[in-house]
Design an enzyme around this catalytic site. Sequence first.
Site, PDB file in Angstrom:
ATOM      1  N   GLU A 178      19.031  12.623  -1.143  1.00  0.00           N
ATOM      2  CA  GLU A 178      20.297  12.486  -0.414  1.00  0.00           C
ATOM      3  C   GLU A 178      21.206  11.469  -1.106  1.00  0.00           C
ATOM      4  O   GLU A 178      22.371  11.336  -0.777  1.00  0.00           O
ATOM      5  CB  GLU A 178      20.040  11.977   1.015  1.00  0.00           C
ATOM      6  CG  GLU A 178      19.414  12.998   1.932  1.00  0.00           C
ATOM      7  CD  GLU A 178      18.899  12.348   3.230  1.00  0.00           C
ATOM      8  OE1 GLU A 178      19.243  11.176   3.514  1.00  0.00           O
ATOM      9  OE2 GLU A 178      18.132  13.025   3.938  1.00  0.00           O
ATOM     10  N   ASP A 215       2.462   2.049  -2.605  1.00  0.00           N
ATOM     11  CA  ASP A 215       1.137   1.432  -2.600  1.00  0.00           C
ATOM     12  C   ASP A 215       0.070   2.426  -2.120  1.00  0.00           C
ATOM     13  O   ASP A 215       0.287   3.152  -1.145  1.00  0.00           O
ATOM     14  CB  ASP A 215       1.192   0.232  -1.643  1.00  0.00           C
ATOM     15  CG  ASP A 215      -0.035  -0.643  -1.715  1.00  0.00           C
ATOM     16  OD1 ASP A 215      -0.267  -1.243  -2.774  1.00  0.00           O
ATOM     17  OD2 ASP A 215      -0.761  -0.734  -0.710  1.00  0.00           O
TER      18      ASP A 215
HETATM   19  C1  GLC Z   1      -2.686  -1.903  -3.817  1.00  0.00           C
HETATM   20  C2  GLC Z   1      -2.050  -3.203  -4.214  1.00  0.00           C
HETATM   21  C3  GLC Z   1      -3.015  -4.312  -3.937  1.00  0.00           C
HETATM   22  C4  GLC Z   1      -3.314  -4.321  -2.450  1.00  0.00           C
HETATM   23  C5  GLC Z   1      -3.818  -2.971  -1.966  1.00  0.00           C
HETATM   24  C6  GLC Z   1      -3.787  -2.861  -0.484  1.00  0.00           C
HETATM   25  O1  GLC Z   1      -3.789  -1.595  -4.577  1.00  0.00           O
HETATM   26  O2  GLC Z   1      -1.653  -3.151  -5.550  1.00  0.00           O
HETATM   27  O3  GLC Z   1      -2.508  -5.542  -4.340  1.00  0.00           O
HETATM   28  O4  GLC Z   1      -4.288  -5.283  -2.184  1.00  0.00           O
HETATM   29  O5  GLC Z   1      -3.004  -1.931  -2.458  1.00  0.00           O
HETATM   30  O6  GLC Z   1      -2.459  -2.825  -0.019  1.00  0.00           O
END
Ligand code: GLC
Length: 557
Positions: free
Chosen positions: A264, A215
Amino acid sequence: MTDALVIDTPDDQKTPAWWRQAAVYQIYPRSFADSNGDGLGDIPGILSRVDYLAELGIDAVWLSPFYPSALADGGYDVADYRNVDPRLGTLEDFDAMVAALHARGIRVVVDIVPNHTSDLHAWFQEALAAGRGSVARDRYIFREGTGPDGSEPPTDWVSVFGGSAWERVEDGQWYFHNFAVEQPDLNWDHPEVRADFLETLRFWSDRGVDGFRIDVAHMLTKDLSEPLPSRAELDAMPQDGRHPLIDRDDVHEIYAEWRRVFNEYDPPRTAVAEAWVSTPERRAKYASADGLGQAFNFDLLVADFDAAQFRSIISENLAQSQLSGSSTTWVLSNHDVTRHATRYGLPALNGRPVKQGTEWVEAGGPEEMLDREGGLRRANAATLLLLGLPGSAYLYQGEELGLHEVAEIAPEQRQDPGFFRGSEFDRLGRDGCRVPLPWTADGASFGFGSAVSHLPQPGWFAQYAADVEASDPASTLSFYRRALALRHELQTGETLEWIETGRADVLRFVRPNGWQVVTNFGTEPFALDGGDVVLSSGADAAASAPGETTVWIAPAA
Ligand code: GLC
């Protein structure tokens, strides 16, 4: 490796390159299937749908966060990275789900959220209690305020979801949050932060997880040396690797360390970066073999249904992936954007709510402006084109049913923090693509569970229910199943060659094994010169590709 439970990957799934041309299906767990009738989807719910996933023909699933969370941002506010939200099940449920998916040849990718934790994470609670200058505060980004008594935020920066990017705590200090107030950003200069994420990656890898989706991978490292720039200064800085907050070159040191952990394992664990960066060249850094290995390419997701745009995006990204050595990725829908059937059904650029939001809502709902049938026809044409491209295809739950975005969610039923804070990037918020799936044409929540679902489902979901579509050969679901089954034959070498069509609104290319993909973005039929049309996204095609349709042509036997 730690001495935690180690689940062996079955031998037939050890191919290290499995991800390069995989079709990966994104599950948003809280909206997929609810096994215990509490209105929230859960892990046993996913387990109960493994047959459906196997029949769909995907190669892997990617699960959005299922970790303990107060749901300030749909689970992207993680309170404990190495556990399952008790409302969604247990670690044992997770293991059973992984085993069942693996038994059907489906790999499992989980979401890692390293930029920020939830404010309920033990570290943040400790930071609040420990006070100024403490080691615990140093795991996050705390600063003194400005103005009299420090009562003004350190800078005028705005968070992605709207409003100030700083929040004041009881003793007067401020902490930085790129996203919601409940998502304090971590300090990636802190060695404990780095070490802890390595432990998390090992924890899930040891449990048999095959890969990770990272993310906001481009935001972890920051240069917050004083004096901090103003918002206007920040916006004016190029994103060339030295920007204080976005896509800094030093973030790749982190991923090089992660790569050593991934390697790993046998087969090495994979990773795909969510990195909204300025150019395909900068994206390629995330996709390098000594980094995460793959990165999302969101270019099609923000493009119109337009031949010229598709062609240049495809060519540019294939060229980039050859440079990085990775395979490219293709995405039309995910949990953050308006579903592509709806985008292509709304007038004007993209139909993105950011452009259309006000009119769309104030016109009294989507029926006023949305061309449902046309949007879905164009969406299926785009999907079949995407599935015919070299590289991996990421699909989002519900698109295989042809679902449209749900607009009719009352403000008090909405959950997206962006909606409440007046996000600039999406006025309506993202709840409309996160409404729980319809599995059956009737029932309390169309078969999602035995109770009303956590986001309201509209009446029109009945006609898109999986059970209705499964028995209809002309449905979107049947179309996806055929496409995904045939895709295994089509996906060989990772290249394509364009064939000129003499029409600006028709794209045609051939894959190394002779399979051809023709997409007619226009409305006039395009005559085909022989070949065996094995699949059409629309009406049956033989002699010609109808308007707004993609066909796949197999080489003569
Ligand atoms: C990314 C995710 C989104 C989230 C953001 C903060 O963009 O896809 O859904 O709100 O990160 O974590």
